[in-house]
Design an enzyme around this catalytic site. Structure first.
Site, PDB file in Angstrom:
ATOM      1  N   GLY A 286       6.504  -8.751 -11.879  1.00 43.86           N
ATOM      2  CA  GLY A 286       7.793  -9.149 -12.437  1.00 43.86           C
ATOM      3  C   GLY A 286       8.354 -10.410 -11.817  1.00 43.86           C
ATOM      4  N   GLU A 303      -2.757  -9.672  -4.757  1.00 42.24           N
ATOM      5  CA  GLU A 303      -2.483  -8.230  -4.744  1.00 42.24           C
ATOM      6  C   GLU A 303      -3.686  -7.505  -4.155  1.00 42.24           C
ATOM      7  OE1 GLU A 303      -1.408  -4.531  -4.761  1.00 42.24           O
ATOM      8  OE2 GLU A 303       0.015  -6.166  -5.149  1.00 42.24           O
ATOM      9  N   ASP A 329      -6.379  -9.044   0.354  1.00 43.41           N
ATOM     10  CA  ASP A 329      -5.363  -8.738   1.347  1.00 43.41           C
ATOM     11  C   ASP A 329      -4.764 -10.070   1.804  1.00 43.41           C
ATOM     12  OD1 ASP A 329      -3.870  -8.115   3.624  1.00 43.41           O
ATOM     13  OD2 ASP A 329      -5.267  -6.568   4.293  1.00 43.41           O
ATOM     14  N   CYS A 401      12.662  -4.153  -0.678  1.00 41.62           N
ATOM     15  CA  CYS A 401      13.552  -3.247  -1.419  1.00 41.62           C
ATOM     16  C   CYS A 401      13.965  -2.124  -0.470  1.00 41.62           C
ATOM     17  CB  CYS A 401      12.906  -2.717  -2.685  1.00 41.62           C
ATOM     18  SG  CYS A 401      11.287  -1.936  -2.474  1.00 41.62           S
TER      19      CYS A 401
END
EC number: 2.1.1.176
Length: 453
Positions: A286, A303, A329, A401
């Site tokens: 996103g 990723e 990684d 987050c």
């Protein structure tokens, strides 16, 4: 609640019959019944109590039941997610009412039924009867226990609720250690953050500016009667969630579902055309997509997990975007970096996810206090590995987050102590931005660093 002698004997001798677990026998219930939804949700809750991941369990269940209607999927999901948001309270109620432990399947069913009783008190009679019907299929000899526990809860609700107010985990519906950490870090905002963390999360949209303006998309929503709020970062927060298929132009890539708090990343990266940009922990893509929608840059998205890498590519394809996506990684720089420095780096690092626990409520109950230090060590390793790949004068945006200081402000402070060439830059006039869970967005932390020339 005291158990009768016969019920006590059942508990001593009855083991959960794995061949009769809800997913094996639930077809005997009517798919549009509350008993069906209670049973299926209890199976998901049971898997989490055994240490499993709620989202993975739900997706596996959907794969086994492609015949389920949207209404059935939604009902099961709402019950399972709601039960785990409220787990601290439900578990405390059962401790008050039970003198002996119950088999996992019945314990989970009672948790789901208690959540339903609290969220729909006007349906109390129906909930109890449907929970007993569900128990008939989960473990028939204990349906009387289910009936007795739920009716005892209803008879003694006022007295039980008074006792629960003294239990932090029950009252705030978060683990006690979590409550204490938030109270210490945010003495003026911790209760509001916890309350928001127990609510259903908002649904926010990000408009793909390469395929239309925010104003035009907002006008379409308004014309369709869909209420929304436009925030300062142009996120559109819907008054009521919609299925993505009902969103104007979703399949054509005109908009994406993305939390409003996450939509600050592209803006705070200070992007410009032609820059070389790295998104070091990119899945599900996103923020990478938002970067590409914001400026014509050369983006490399990394990723670690191959399945999640494919999700990045799928998102790019829907939105009409192109970038280099690699499954590596990010800490193993020698395997992926070509030696050309990046002008901008987005380090949206793995974290406790404590800021998005209302979307993934199993997190609250599976996390342990010592997990936070483990995440902090991993984050430090990622930052130290990425820093040499940033060009002098370049900027790195650190994102979590999380709502815990050890992963956020303390992490950046320690990093700056290790790297003398790191300079902190303000974000909209503040040294950093800690977004706590609120009505419009989840919890995020942002800090912007520049490499001195």
């Amino acid at each position: 609640m005291s158990l009768s002698a016969s019920e006590s004997n059942v508990l001593k001798n009855q083991k959960p019959n794995r061949s009769s677990r809800p997913e094996r026998r639930v077809e005997a219930l009517l798919a549009d019944s509350l008993a069906f939804s209670l049973t299926c949700a209890a199976t998901l809750v049971e898997s989490v109590l055994a240490g499993g991941n709620l989202t993975d369990a739900f997706e596996a269940t959907l794969a086994r039941h492609p015949e389920w209607s949207d209404a059935t999927r939604g009902a099961v999901r709402d019950l399972a997610w709601g039960t785990l948001r409220d787990y601290g309270r439900g578990d405390a109620v059962l401790r008050q009412l039970l003198h002996k432990p119950l088999p996992e399947a019945i314990h989970a069913l009672l948790l789901v039924a208690l959540h339903r009783l609290e969220s729909r008190p006007e349906q109390a009679h129906t909930v109890v009867n449907q929970a007993v019907d569900a128990a008939e299929f989960v473990m028939a000899p204990l349906k009387g226990v289910v009936n007795g526990v739920l009716r005892n809860r209803l008879r003694n609700q006022a007295a039980l609720d008074a006792e629960l107010r003294a239990d932090q985990a029950a009252y705030y519906r978060h683990p006690a250690w979590w409550v204490e950490r938030l109270r210490a870090s945010f003495p003026d905002a911790w209760e509001a953050a916890l309350a928001a963390g127990n609510a259903r999360p908002p649904m926010a949209l990000r408009v793909n500016r390469l395929r239309g303006s925010v104003e035009a998309y907002a006008a379409e929503l308004a014309a369709a009667g869909q209420g929304f709020r436009r925030l300062a970062n142009d996120a559109l927060v819907l008054d009521k969630p919609l299925a993505v298929a009902a969103l104007p132009g979703f399949a054509a890539g005109r908009a994406s579902v993305q939390d409003a708090g996450a939509q600050w990343a592209a803006r705070w990266l200070d992007l410009a055309p032609g820059q070389r940009v790295l998104d070091a922990c990119a899945a599900p893509g996103g923020k990478s997509a938002h970067i590409l929608e914001t400026a014509p840059v050369a983006l490399v998205a990394l990723e670690l997990d191959a399945v999640r890498s494919r999700r990045i590519a799928d998102n790019f394809a829907r939105l009409g975007l192109a970038a280099e996506v690699r499954t590596v990684d990010c800490r193993d720089v020698a395997t992926w970096w070509d030696g050309k420095p990046f002008d901008r780096i987005l380090a949206d690092v793995p974290c406790s996810a404590s800021g998005v626990a209302r979307r993934h409520p199993d997190i609250k109950w599976l996390r342990r206090p010592d997990d936070i230090a483990r995440f902090a060590a991993q984050q430090a390793g990622i930052l130290d590995a990425l820093w040499p790949t940033l060009a002098p004068g370049g900027k790195l945006l650190y994102v979590t987050c999380s709502v815990f200081d050890e992963e956020n402000a303390q992490q950046i402070e320690r990093f700056c102590q290790r790297h003398a060439d790191a300079q902190r830059l303000p974000l909209d006039g503040l040294p950093a931005r800690q977004l706590l869970p609120a009505a419009d967005h989840d919890g995020f932390y942002y800090a912007l660093l520049a490499k001195r020339s």
